[in-house]
Scaffold this motif. Sequence first.
Motif, PDB file in Angstrom:
ATOM      1  N   GLY A 510       0.818  -1.193   0.000  1.00 29.82           N
ATOM      2  CA  GLY A 510       0.000   0.000   0.000  1.00 29.82           C
ATOM      3  C   GLY A 510       0.857   1.250   0.000  1.00 29.82           C
ATOM      4  O   GLY A 510       2.046   1.235  -0.329  1.00 29.82           O
ATOM      5  N   ASP A 511       0.258   2.356   0.380  1.00 37.60           N
ATOM      6  CA  ASP A 511       0.952   3.640   0.433  1.00 37.60           C
ATOM      7  C   ASP A 511       1.268   3.990   1.874  1.00 37.60           C
ATOM      8  O   ASP A 511       0.491   3.684   2.786  1.00 37.60           O
ATOM      9  CB  ASP A 511       0.080   4.750  -0.169  1.00 37.60           C
ATOM     10  N   PRO A 512       2.389   4.690   2.130  1.00 34.11           N
ATOM     11  CA  PRO A 512       2.656   5.155   3.488  1.00 34.11           C
ATOM     12  C   PRO A 512       1.661   6.244   3.880  1.00 34.11           C
ATOM     13  O   PRO A 512       1.032   6.878   3.022  1.00 34.11           O
ATOM     14  CB  PRO A 512       4.082   5.711   3.391  1.00 34.11           C
ATOM     15  N   VAL A 513       1.510   6.457   5.178  1.00 33.17           N
ATOM     16  CA  VAL A 513       0.664   7.542   5.692  1.00 33.17           C
ATOM     17  C   VAL A 513       1.472   8.302   6.737  1.00 33.17           C
ATOM     18  O   VAL A 513       2.372   7.748   7.375  1.00 33.17           O
ATOM     19  CB  VAL A 513      -0.649   7.025   6.304  1.00 33.17           C
ATOM     20  N   THR A 514       1.150   9.574   6.917  1.00 25.26           N
ATOM     21  CA  THR A 514       1.873  10.378   7.894  1.00 25.26           C
ATOM     22  C   THR A 514       0.917  11.322   8.594  1.00 25.26           C
ATOM     23  O   THR A 514      -0.101  11.739   8.025  1.00 25.26           O
ATOM     24  CB  THR A 514       3.005  11.180   7.223  1.00 25.26           C
ATOM     25  N   ALA A 515       1.223  11.663   9.843  1.00 23.29           N
ATOM     26  CA  ALA A 515       0.452  12.618  10.628  1.00 23.29           C
ATOM     27  C   ALA A 515       1.359  13.155  11.724  1.00 23.29           C
ATOM     28  O   ALA A 515       2.320  12.494  12.141  1.00 23.29           O
ATOM     29  CB  ALA A 515      -0.795  11.969  11.224  1.00 23.29           C
ATOM     30  N   THR A 516       1.065  14.347  12.195  1.00 20.99           N
ATOM     31  CA  THR A 516       1.824  14.983  13.272  1.00 20.99           C
ATOM     32  C   THR A 516       0.933  15.109  14.496  1.00 20.99           C
ATOM     33  O   THR A 516      -0.191  15.625  14.407  1.00 20.99           O
ATOM     34  CB  THR A 516       2.322  16.371  12.836  1.00 20.99           C
ATOM     35  N   ASP A 517       1.409  14.634  15.641  1.00 20.03           N
ATOM     36  CA  ASP A 517       0.570  14.649  16.836  1.00 20.03           C
ATOM     37  C   ASP A 517       0.584  16.019  17.503  1.00 20.03           C
ATOM     38  O   ASP A 517       1.245  16.965  17.037  1.00 20.03           O
ATOM     39  CB  ASP A 517       0.974  13.534  17.801  1.00 20.03           C
ATOM     40  N   TRP A 535       7.920   4.990  11.602  1.00 15.73           N
ATOM     41  CA  TRP A 535       9.055   5.913  11.620  1.00 15.73           C
ATOM     42  C   TRP A 535       8.597   7.162  12.372  1.00 15.73           C
ATOM     43  O   TRP A 535       7.441   7.591  12.215  1.00 15.73           O
ATOM     44  CB  TRP A 535       9.474   6.324  10.211  1.00 15.73           C
ATOM     45  N   VAL A 536       9.462   7.759  13.179  1.00 18.58           N
ATOM     46  CA  VAL A 536       9.066   8.940  13.939  1.00 18.58           C
ATOM     47  C   VAL A 536      10.187   9.974  13.916  1.00 18.58           C
ATOM     48  O   VAL A 536      11.370   9.640  13.768  1.00 18.58           O
ATOM     49  CB  VAL A 536       8.717   8.591  15.410  1.00 18.58           C
ATOM     50  N   ARG A 537       9.787  11.244  14.048  1.00 21.96           N
ATOM     51  CA  ARG A 537      10.737  12.338  14.246  1.00 21.96           C
ATOM     52  C   ARG A 537      10.320  13.075  15.500  1.00 21.96           C
ATOM     53  O   ARG A 537       9.213  13.626  15.565  1.00 21.96           O
ATOM     54  CB  ARG A 537      10.744  13.295  13.057  1.00 21.96           C
ATOM     55  N   PRO A 538      11.165  13.115  16.522  1.00 25.38           N
ATOM     56  CA  PRO A 538      10.779  13.744  17.791  1.00 25.38           C
ATOM     57  C   PRO A 538      10.439  15.216  17.610  1.00 25.38           C
ATOM     58  O   PRO A 538      11.005  15.916  16.768  1.00 25.38           O
ATOM     59  CB  PRO A 538      12.021  13.566  18.671  1.00 25.38           C
ATOM     60  N   GLU A 567      -4.613  12.632  17.172  1.00 19.94           N
ATOM     61  CA  GLU A 567      -5.569  12.552  18.287  1.00 19.94           C
ATOM     62  C   GLU A 567      -4.826  12.882  19.573  1.00 19.94           C
ATOM     63  O   GLU A 567      -4.084  12.050  20.101  1.00 19.94           O
ATOM     64  CB  GLU A 567      -6.210  11.169  18.360  1.00 19.94           C
ATOM     65  N   GLY A 568      -4.996  14.110  20.052  1.00 22.60           N
ATOM     66  CA  GLY A 568      -4.329  14.525  21.271  1.00 22.60           C
ATOM     67  C   GLY A 568      -2.827  14.430  21.135  1.00 22.60           C
ATOM     68  O   GLY A 568      -2.226  14.961  20.201  1.00 22.60           O
ATOM     69  N   ALA A 569      -2.211  13.770  22.101  1.00 21.33           N
ATOM     70  CA  ALA A 569      -0.762  13.630  22.094  1.00 21.33           C
ATOM     71  C   ALA A 569      -0.289  12.460  21.243  1.00 21.33           C
ATOM     72  O   ALA A 569       0.896  12.108  21.286  1.00 21.33           O
ATOM     73  CB  ALA A 569      -0.256  13.461  23.531  1.00 21.33           C
ATOM     74  N   GLY A 570      -1.196  11.863  20.481  1.00 20.78           N
ATOM     75  CA  GLY A 570      -0.815  10.713  19.672  1.00 20.78           C
ATOM     76  C   GLY A 570      -1.409  10.771  18.276  1.00 20.78           C
ATOM     77  O   GLY A 570      -1.945  11.792  17.837  1.00 20.78           O
ATOM     78  N   VAL A 571      -1.306   9.666  17.591  1.00 14.00           N
ATOM     79  CA  VAL A 571      -1.866   9.500  16.245  1.00 14.00           C
ATOM     80  C   VAL A 571      -2.631   8.190  16.229  1.00 14.00           C
ATOM     81  O   VAL A 571      -2.105   7.150  16.663  1.00 14.00           O
ATOM     82  CB  VAL A 571      -0.769   9.493  15.166  1.00 14.00           C
ATOM     83  N   ARG A 572      -3.879   8.239  15.765  1.00 13.38           N
ATOM     84  CA  ARG A 572      -4.688   7.027  15.706  1.00 13.38           C
ATOM     85  C   ARG A 572      -4.622   6.442  14.305  1.00 13.38           C
ATOM     86  O   ARG A 572      -4.797   7.141  13.305  1.00 13.38           O
ATOM     87  CB  ARG A 572      -6.140   7.304  16.085  1.00 13.38           C
ATOM     88  N   GLY A 589       0.612   6.321  21.116  1.00 11.33           N
ATOM     89  CA  GLY A 589       0.846   7.342  22.124  1.00 11.33           C
ATOM     90  C   GLY A 589       2.317   7.589  22.357  1.00 11.33           C
ATOM     91  O   GLY A 589       3.185   7.060  21.651  1.00 11.33           O
ATOM     92  N   PRO A 590       2.639   8.421  23.357  1.00  9.95           N
ATOM     93  CA  PRO A 590       4.039   8.724  23.655  1.00  9.95           C
ATOM     94  C   PRO A 590       4.826   7.459  23.955  1.00  9.95           C
ATOM     95  O   PRO A 590       4.317   6.489  24.502  1.00  9.95           O
ATOM     96  CB  PRO A 590       3.947   9.639  24.884  1.00  9.95           C
ATOM     97  N   GLY A 591       6.068   7.468  23.620  1.00  8.86           N
ATOM     98  CA  GLY A 591       6.971   6.352  23.836  1.00  8.86           C
ATOM     99  C   GLY A 591       8.305   6.689  23.218  1.00  8.86           C
ATOM    100  O   GLY A 591       8.377   7.469  22.267  1.00  8.86           O
TER     101      GLY A 591
END
Length: 717
Positions: A510-517, A535-538, A567-572, A589-591
């Motif tokens: 499929g295709d990648p997806v991205t969002a910023t919390d 993948w994450v960027r702090p 969604e709040g401090a995370g991404v759903r 969520g955070p981690g």
Amino acid sequence: MPLPSRPRLAALLAAITVGVAGTTAWAYGHVTGRQADGPEAFVTPSVTQGSALQVVAHPDDDLFFMNPDLSRSISTGIKVTTVYLTSGESDGRNEAHSPHLQDAAGPADRAAYAEARQNGIRAAYAEMATGERTSAWRRRSIPTAGGGSAEVDVLVARPEVNLVWMQLREARSISGDNPDSLRGLWDGKVPALGAQLTSGTPVKPWFSYTKDQAVAAIADVFARYEPTTIRTQDPTPGRTAAGTFLDHQDHVYGARFVQAAAERYAKSADRPHFSLQNYVSYPNSSLPPTLDPQAAEEKLGYLKTYAWMDHQDWCGSPAGCGDRKTATRPTGAGWSQTIRYSRGDGTSWLTEGPTGRLWAFAVLDGRMAYWSRTGAQAPWQGPRFLPGTGPGTVVDAGAKAVRLPDGRIAVFATRTTLGTTPQDYGRDVVYAVQAAAGGTFGPWRSLGTPDTADISGTSAIGGPAVAVDPAGRMTVYVRDSARTLRARTQEAAGGSFGAWEELGGAGLQGDPVTATDGSGRRHVYAATTGSVLAWVRPAAGDPGDPVEGPFATGLPQTTGVLTASPEGAGVRLFFRRPGTGNIGTSLAGPGEPAPEFSPVAEEGGLGGYGAVGVAGHLLVGRADSGTAGAAVTDGPRSWQQSQMLYTGAPAAVAEASGTTVAAVLGLDAELHLVSEPPPAEQHGGRTSSPWHRAVPPRPQAQDGSADRTVAGGPPLR
């Protein structure tokens, strides 16, 4: 005797509301929620309209790879036409591929075996349309623009169902380099490809096509039937490590001929707008099933009819009444449990600009079209078109729209260059940006492709995902042909992009997806055959730093199509569960260094397949009937089905006003909308509109040309 008829989908398609836990507040008729054309307005609920035309390489490619989209389109009563490019004559033996059976099967007879496959296809379509495989057909020969002839079969009881047989010679090999094939014709290894006429066809003179004549002949079929949705196979499925195609060569090159024919047809001066949808074929074998058991069983039933499982002489044809090769394994290689799109599964093509202006993007006629609405009470306008991407090019299905910090909109897509030689064929990522917020779009710019070798053969890049940092710099994430993640980032807002970066991963689907919390942390996700990678960027990092990963998420297997929503401090994350089509969700969520995921929750729903759109309190997607379904996410999981089939993926956006709007592209190549108002309204409770056309149809003219369009232009008004 005919087989007992299976239950038709008509009753399911006619159902308006199906509740998993109660019923929703959506109502048909008078709408009490705020609408684009004013409060207390009346809108006509959307139903499936337009016409669908499938083009496949062989008899049975439609049944294996385009169902249940095909059977559901037939059930609605719209015009449905399927075009078969080759006769599918294979080795000329209507028995299993087995050496010890060849003598018993008698001498090879390619014309007869091709006729038997035709008989099986006619039986399957008759059963899909009428419930009886013996329903009669009228067969005739028509001349084509390529100088040859084609057979056209019309179902007498349902004359809107047509089959068109081009009857070209097949490659007779999945990957062998046989010059007498669609591949050889496309690559210039033969000057012309000859016909393989079936034993019972009304087409009598033998003929052959040059490459240009073959393109002209297919384009002529489009002109005759004027489809608003064209379905075909994947022209760029990629290659194996050994260099062979991941799909049958006839599928690949047949789809390229369709691309070229659609590009030619799009230049016509008098035709309706059309979309083009590509389907995955052989690669489905290694991917999780997407269909629920009921849909898979129905699909298998039509395949069994085609395969002539009872071996009874019900059709009276000396060639046989179906394809006995398929009878040995009517499920294919797991294909009866699956349907997948190879383009257009992204859900981020609807966005809000400044002052509440909405923008929706979709590819029509091989060009990027857009609809817009200047404010909450303003009518929608469109479709209008961005400039073309250059001569001999078409924009692939799917779009990604993002809003920049200054309010401008940028739209991304992939583009296919057809070229004048086989070596010119390839795909790249392109984008266009508004010159000013709410203004016109600038020219298309190319980001190239991360695939630098064997471009005409691989070119299997996925659709882009795009992230924007607070400074306005855009980063584009793409799955490359090696199925790893790649990225390009702007060096400065509005500036040029750096080189493609390698971000790793393996076996991405499929295709990648991205969002910023909410903390500013960027998330990127991509599915594999067994789970999902992250993948994450702090948030505390430099905005120009690349994401880190890939990290294992521990999430279960999905069908490969993801949606990410802050969604709040995370991404759903939202995804489909294999074998049921139900929607699962998990909050990242955070981690450190990777996010921590909540247990998977089930959103319930109606089965279904394909991408899920989400924004605000609204969740939209394809229900098990194939129609657009919707639910609110902050109450009991109640789902409502519309009466409308659509193509591609849904999109949704939460407006600053609190209203959520969702959109799909119908089979009629029109934008259709549904809205969900905010929880608190003057009368309490919540009301929502039915699905309806964004741009209402013009009043019907005496000649029936209410929605006639001019090629390359907006609807006539």
